[in-house]
Design an enzyme around this catalytic site. Structure first.
Site: not given
Ligand code: DOR
Ligand code: ZN
Length: 349
Positions: A14, A16, A18, A42, A99, A136, A174, A219, A247, A251, A263
């Site tokens: 899992h 991310h 970007r 996402n 997802k 999720h 998660h 999250l 996860d 950011h 988050a």
């Molecule tokens: O904390 C999180 N950030 N939870 C998620 O489900 C998405 C993720 C994000 O893409 O930043």
């Molecule tokens: Zn995630």
């Protein structure tokens, strides 16, 4: 005391990554540790078609430093409008999973599913095609306390979903609560869960130590200590239903240190070392390879990696920041010392 730990190269189930300059800034961190990763869809706009997923995969591969071997495993983002035919197309193109974000549950989830019953034909097609559903697991009902949203999701959504699609492979992503760990442990063989390093290492006090600490905000949000302990027990126990999913969710620091902070915790810089810390504290290093390198491939029906990595017991300091496109990234445990370090020689050339 064990001072060195050799295990099959792990995978991140899992992640991310970007896109664009942000992708270029983080991809090497994951690729230095993991052989493969399930890449979350996402983006803005979300990855909803096979063509988009394949184009994204090509951008990820292009962003890797020369010689670093890493296989991105692509996913599709479910919306109310995803055509059923897309499932067969995705499966044929090697896409392993879709997802499910309940609409509004988290970062870039506005286009998510408004009501699971609306996507039943798609879930039916996934069950038939042997595609996994990654969930999720939080309700979005504003009446429900944010710390209870995962437990309520199990009762309201997951149990009925599990009954309607008994053969569908579901990964409860998660997980953060005792309720989720218990649910997964007793659910049949087609239900598994990923657990992050931060949910194994921290409880919700981390969010408020000496002031508000936005880099610990993700999250589903960190929970009470009793839940963290239940997650450690699940991760370090005998069950193969629990496996590694960072996860890691980068950011820009300025958007986390904000009146309405994003988050997501960034952990890819030291993911395997953070997990090793959690297993070591629990006296369970003998279970680490199962969680990090074996249970995930088994559930996804893929071979485990043949290559090995070595971690050494060695204190080192996590950098305060990393460059991140035009901004900067504050990693989890920035400026703190960790006790395990991935041997650099073990990284692919
Ligand atoms: O904390 C999180 N950030 N939870 C998620 O489900 C998405 C993720 C994000 O893409 O930043
Ligand atoms: Zn995630």
């Amino acid at each position: 005391m064990t001072d060195s730990l050799t295990l099959r190269r792990p995978d991140d189930w899992h992640l991310h990554l970007r896109d664009g300059a942000q992708l270029a800034a983080v991809a090497a961190h994951s690729a230095a540790q993991f052989a493969r990763a399930i890449v979350m869809p996402n983006l803005r706009p979300p990855v909803t078609t096979t063509a988009q997923a394949l184009a994204y995969k090509a951008r990820i591969l292009a962003a890797l430093p020369q010689g670093l071997k890493f296989e991105p495993l692509m996913t599709l983002y479910l919306t109310d409008a995803l055509p059923v035919q897309e499932i067969a197309r995705a499966r044929a193109a090697g896409i392993l999973a879709c997802k499910l974000y309940p609409a509004g549950a988290t970062t870039n989830s506005d286009a998510g599913v408004s009501d699971i019953r609306r996507i039943e034909p798609v879930l039916e097609a996934m069950q038939k095609a042997g595609m996994l559903l990654l969930v999720h697991g939080e309700v979005t009902d504003p009446e429900i306390d944010i710390f209870d949203r995962e437990a309520v999701f199990i009762e309201r959504q997951l149990i009925p979903l599990r009954q309607r699609f008994p053969e569908l492979k579901i990964v409860f992503e998660h997980i953060t609560t005792r309720e989720a760990a218990q649910y997964v442990a007793q659910a049949g063989p087609h239900t598994a869960a990923t657990i992050t390093a931060h949910h194994l290492l921290y409880n919700r006090n981390a969010l408020f130590t000496g002031g508000i600490r936005p880099h610990y905000y993700c999250l589903p949000v960190l929970k009470r200590e009793q839940h963290r302990q239940a997650l450690v027990q699940a991760a370090t126990g005998a069950s193969a239903k629990f496996f590694l999913g960072t996860d890691s969710a980068p950011h820009p620091a300025r958007l986390k240190e904000h009146a309405s902070g994003c988050a997501g915790c960034y952990t890819a810089h030291a993911a395997i070392e953070l997990y090793a810390e959690a297993f070591d504290r629990a006296g369970a290093l003998q279970r680490f390879e199962g969680f990090a390198s074996l249970h995930g491939p088994a559930f996804y029906g893929l071979p485990a990696n043949e290559e090995r990595i070595t971690l050494r017991r060695e204190r080192w300091s996590v950098p305060e920041r990393y460059p991140f496109g035009e901004g900067e990234l504050k990693p989890l445990a920035a400026g703190e010392s960790l006790n395990w370090r991935l041997e650099p020689g073990a990284a692919p050339a």
